[in-house]
Design an enzyme around this catalytic site. Structure first.
Site, short mmCIF file in Angstrom:
data_model
loop_
_atom_site.label_atom_id
_atom_site.label_comp_id
_atom_site.label_asym_id
_atom_site.label_seq_id
_atom_site.Cartn_x
_atom_site.Cartn_y
_atom_site.Cartn_z
N ARG A 65 0.78 -1.22 -0.11
CA ARG A 65 -0.10 0.01 0.19
C ARG A 65 0.82 1.54 0.13
O ARG A 65 2.12 1.01 0.11
CB ARG A 65 -0.81 -0.05 1.28
CG ARG A 65 -0.15 -0.06 2.81
CD ARG A 65 -1.02 -0.11 3.74
NE ARG A 65 0.05 -0.12 4.83
CZ ARG A 65 -0.15 0.20 6.17
NH1 ARG A 65 -1.64 0.39 6.39
NH2 ARG A 65 0.50 -0.06 6.96
N GLU A 70 -1.25 8.11 5.76
CA GLU A 70 0.05 8.33 5.95
C GLU A 70 0.93 8.52 4.65
O GLU A 70 1.69 7.77 4.12
CB GLU A 70 0.74 7.19 6.74
CG GLU A 70 0.15 6.95 8.23
CD GLU A 70 0.96 6.02 9.05
OE1 GLU A 70 1.57 5.19 8.49
OE2 GLU A 70 1.00 6.16 9.91
N CYS A 118 8.07 9.10 -6.42
CA CYS A 118 7.92 8.00 -7.39
C CYS A 118 8.88 8.91 -8.45
O CYS A 118 9.03 10.10 -8.56
CB CYS A 118 6.58 8.20 -8.11
SG CYS A 118 6.39 7.43 -9.54
N GLU A 125 -4.00 7.74 15.54
CA GLU A 125 -3.69 6.40 15.81
C GLU A 125 -2.84 6.12 17.03
O GLU A 125 -1.94 7.08 17.19
CB GLU A 125 -3.06 5.58 14.67
CG GLU A 125 -3.98 5.68 13.47
CD GLU A 125 -3.05 4.83 12.27
OE1 GLU A 125 -1.98 3.93 12.50
OE2 GLU A 125 -3.33 4.98 11.06
N GLU A 174 -1.19 -7.51 9.67
CA GLU A 174 -1.32 -6.88 10.79
C GLU A 174 -2.23 -7.60 12.19
O GLU A 174 -2.73 -7.08 12.86
CB GLU A 174 -1.85 -5.57 10.89
CG GLU A 174 -0.98 -4.66 9.82
CD GLU A 174 -1.22 -3.08 9.64
OE1 GLU A 174 -2.23 -2.93 9.49
OE2 GLU A 174 -0.43 -2.37 10.16
N LYS A 175 -2.40 -8.82 11.76
CA LYS A 175 -3.26 -9.60 12.81
C LYS A 175 -2.40 -9.60 14.25
O LYS A 175 -3.28 -9.88 15.12
CB LYS A 175 -3.48 -11.18 12.33
CG LYS A 175 -2.27 -12.12 12.02
CD LYS A 175 -2.77 -13.21 11.45
CE LYS A 175 -1.71 -14.38 11.08
NZ LYS A 175 -0.93 -13.71 10.04
C1 GLA Z 1 0.22 2.98 10.48
C2 GLA Z 1 -0.91 2.84 9.45
C3 GLA Z 1 -2.11 1.86 10.15
C4 GLA Z 1 -1.41 0.77 10.56
C5 GLA Z 1 -0.35 1.16 11.77
C6 GLA Z 1 0.38 -0.02 12.48
O1 GLA Z 1 0.01 3.96 11.46
O2 GLA Z 1 -1.51 4.00 9.35
O3 GLA Z 1 -2.65 1.36 8.91
O4 GLA Z 1 -0.53 0.14 9.77
O5 GLA Z 1 0.70 1.79 11.29
O6 GLA Z 1 1.15 0.47 13.42
ZN ZN Z 2 5.10 8.62 -10.92
#
Ligand code: GLA
Ligand code: ZN
Length: 670
Positions: free
Chosen positions: A113, A152, A157, A309, A357-358
């Protein structure tokens, strides 16, 4: 936009119920548990693109309608995300231009991602379309509180679309004048002279990587490209939901984007806080985290920010994911609120059953019920936040500030000289901040362009690059009565990394500090330079500016080498104020002693009337004073006068804080 985005403090989490779409009893259970955890919000849809648009042009909002309706019916607010942080597979396969190209020239395959091209017109258009659909659909939804843009933003690129955009960006920066660029990048050196903007590419390991101004320009461009991507994202939201505030979650001191510049475009600053509580003494982590909170609070002139978060347990991405001690999570939440957060939110609400991330900490464990230590701590935070709710929306400004500037950090990263390693610009800023934190003196953390006029003390360490206007701002701040501390390797280059001629610190800073730095010595790793201050010997490291006094007074001296006895710290009365120059990276003890002098001279007052033990600090927010013990050992402290304990209603004249304990005080009312 208002200071207050919501009438209440927000207690919530990333909520990904799309993972449990076939087990609706879990959706029911989620809402029951959210009530028990005293949660009033959920952040939904962050990576939900493939659920929203399973095939190109085929949309399915039914499940999200149901989630939004359920949240509203339960009296909870939704922070609704745009899904650009991760793309569906079909999109990457059919339109590979959405995939990022690495510095090596290789295009990524589909996966993970946070890795889209920042320029791709197709991707920008698709993002705009889906955001418009979301905004039109939910604009009047009672649950909608705020937009959470993507997730985030980060990275860069190097694809041909981005290269072309970079060249266009450079043309604007340099008035379409290649000779202007050649001069400012000093391209005559090593035959780097360019005859056209078309000859320019992003810095690459196998290409041009020894022109610092190019590297600097690429970082500025990449940052701007993120911001323009963001502006494209929010355009439909502004159109359909002009009153709904917009945020995007930022990452600590991530330097890939100029967060100060991006923050100007956000209604609410928010950030993701994952402190490494177990890796170092908790007090070190507390200082670093406090600093970051203050960076984000200061971005909007003291307006509250969101802690979008955090984890109530361990993360899954350290090498060793140790569990923080009981109480640490509650203290982390208290710290955030004390520093101006209007929210405490988690990643994530319920642990995933599968996927990457489980094993990341979450409010609800795989076990699935409320009788866990982590759930109880989260519920405790929720109850506490209800007691603290009156602070929501309150703006907090300090009388002291540390300048920690993104562009300056880039310039420091790209130069070659003195020492290659350990420049640690933000760490240097934090060492000055730390002395104020330990004395309970509130401090803003600001960019070089910030308005300095409200501050009694400004500390601007390692101001290597001076942005246009910075010189005048610093001079006029001191002239009008401000106290400024700056130092080593300060005022060396302008915005394009061209050195000031005629002696450092450059421009009017020599006149301001009353010193001339003739040479700068570099120390080996582990080497320390003795510094004699107030009759005591301290140490410094990294580099030593060797100075001549030109009007300043000498306050400390180096203790070794050919420059023993020459100034290490100077003071210069200038206009109605005073400018100090610290010639080296001082140890914490020297900074602490010198900070006592600064506090006395400037009349700064600590937020709590008490002598603070080493791991305890205090921070005022509105009427409330938060006292926090960042230690596994209890701490007690007598108070200089009696206060009311906001949480118990009792009168207190001393505090006995347990391990990781806290108190919330207020002045006695007559
Ligand atoms: C980041 C992401 C979340 C998750 C957390 C895990 O902050 O934004 O989607 O992956 O890390 O710590
Ligand atoms: Zn590009």
């Amino acid at each position: 936009m208002k200071d207050k985005y919501c009438d209440h403090l927000i207690h919530g989490a990333d909520y990904n119920p799309d993972q449990w779409i076939d087990t609706k009893e879990i959706w029911d259970e989620d809402l029951r548990l959210m009530d028990l955890a005293h949660m009033n919000s959920a952040t939904v849809g962050i990576f939900a693109w493939s659920m929203l648009e399973p095939a190109e042009g085929q949309y399915d909002f039914g499940w999200l309608d149901e989630v939004m309706d359920r949240l509203a019916a339960a009296g909870k607010k939704a922070i609704l995300a745009t899904p650009s942080g991760a793309r569906p597979v079909w999109m990457a396969k059919a339109h590979p231009e959405v995939l990022r190209v690495e510095e090596t020239g290789l295009r990524n395959e589909y996966g993970v991602r946070h890795n889209h091209c920042l320029t791709s017109p197709y991707y920008r258009e698709k993002v705009r379309q889906i955001n418009a659909l979301l905004a039109r659909r939910y604009k009047d939804h009672p649950a909608l509180l705020m937009w959470h843009i993507s997730n985030e933003y980060s990275g860069e690129c190097h694809c041909e679309l981005c290269q072309r955009a970079f060249r266009e960006w450079l043309k604007k920066e340099y008035d379409n004048d290649i000779e202007k660029l050649n001069f400012q990048w000093w391209n005559g050196f090593w035959s780097h002279k360019l005859s056209s903007f078309d000859e320019i590419s992003s810095p690459k390991f196998r290409g041009e990587n020894h022109v610092p101004a190019l590297k600097l320009a690429w970082r500025r461009f990449t940052s701007d490209q993120h911001i323009s991507f963001y502006e494209n994202e929010i355009a439909p939201l502004r159109e359909y939901t002009p009153a709904v505030p917009v945020t995007t979650n930022l990452m600590r001191l991530y330097t890939g984007i100029d967060y100060h510049k991006l923050a100007k475009k956000l209604d609410v600053v928010s950030w993701d806080n994952y402190p490494a509580w177990c890796e170092r003494p908790p007090v070190d982590t507390a200082v670093e985290t406090a600093f970051v909170h203050d960076v984000f609070r200061s971005m909007k002139d003291g307006k509250p920010f969101y802690m979008m978060e955090s984890t109530p347990a361990q993360v899954n991405w350290f090498a060793v994911n140790k569990l923080p001690d009981p109480g640490v999570h509650v203290l982390e939440a208290v710290q955030a609120i004390a520093h101006g957060a209007d929210s405490v939110q988690y990643f994530q609400w319920r642990k995933s059953r599968g996927g990457h991330e489980k094993f990341h900490g979450a409010v609800v464990d795989h076990y699935g019920k409320e009788d866990t230590r982590v759930f109880r701590e989260v519920a405790e935070v929720g109850r506490l936040m209800e007691q603290l709710d009156a602070v929501a929306g309150g703006r907090t400004k300090a009388k002291a500030a540390v300048i920690a500037d993104w562009e300056n950090s880039w310039a420091i990263d790209v130069y070659c000289g003195f020492r290659r390693d350990g420049r640690d610009y933000f760490g240097v800023c934090q060492s000055w901040y730390r002395a104020l934190w330990q004395r309970g003196v509130a401090c803003d953390v600001i960019s070089m362009d910030a308005d300095l006029s409200g501050y009694d003390l400004v500390i601007a360490p390692y101001l290597y690059m001076l942005k246009p206007g910075a010189e005048d701002a610093l001079v006029s701040y001191v002239e009008k009565g401000g106290t400024l501390v700056s130092g080593y390797l300060t005022g060396l280059v302008d915005r394009d990394d061209l050195c000031y001629l005629g002696g450092f610190p450059g421009g009017r800073l020599r006149e301001l500090f009353g010193v001339w730095v003739e040479e700068t010595d570099a120390l080996y790793d582990g080497e320390r330079m003795p510094v004699i201050y107030n009759g005591k010997t301290y140490t410094s490291r990294d580099v030593c500016d060797i100075m001549h006094l030109q009007g300043a007074a000498q306050l400390a001296a180096y203790g070794e080498r050919f420059y023993a006895g020459t100034p290490a710290l100077t003071a210069h009365a200038f206009g109605k104020g005073k400018a100090y120059y610290a010639g080296s990276r001082f140890d914490d003890a020297l900074i602490a002693d010198f900070t006592d002098t600064l506090i006395n001279e400037t009349g700064l007052t600590p937020d709590l009337d008490a002598a603070l033990p080493p791991c305890v600090t205090a921070r005022r927010r509105g009427e409330l004073i938060f006292v926090m013990n960042f230690s596994a050992a209890p701490a007690s402290l007598p108070l200089g006068h009696t206060y009311a304990d906001h949480l118990t209603g009792q009168t207190v004249s001393a505090l006995a804080l347990p391990a990781y304990g806290y108190a919330v005080l207020e002045e006695m009312k007559n």
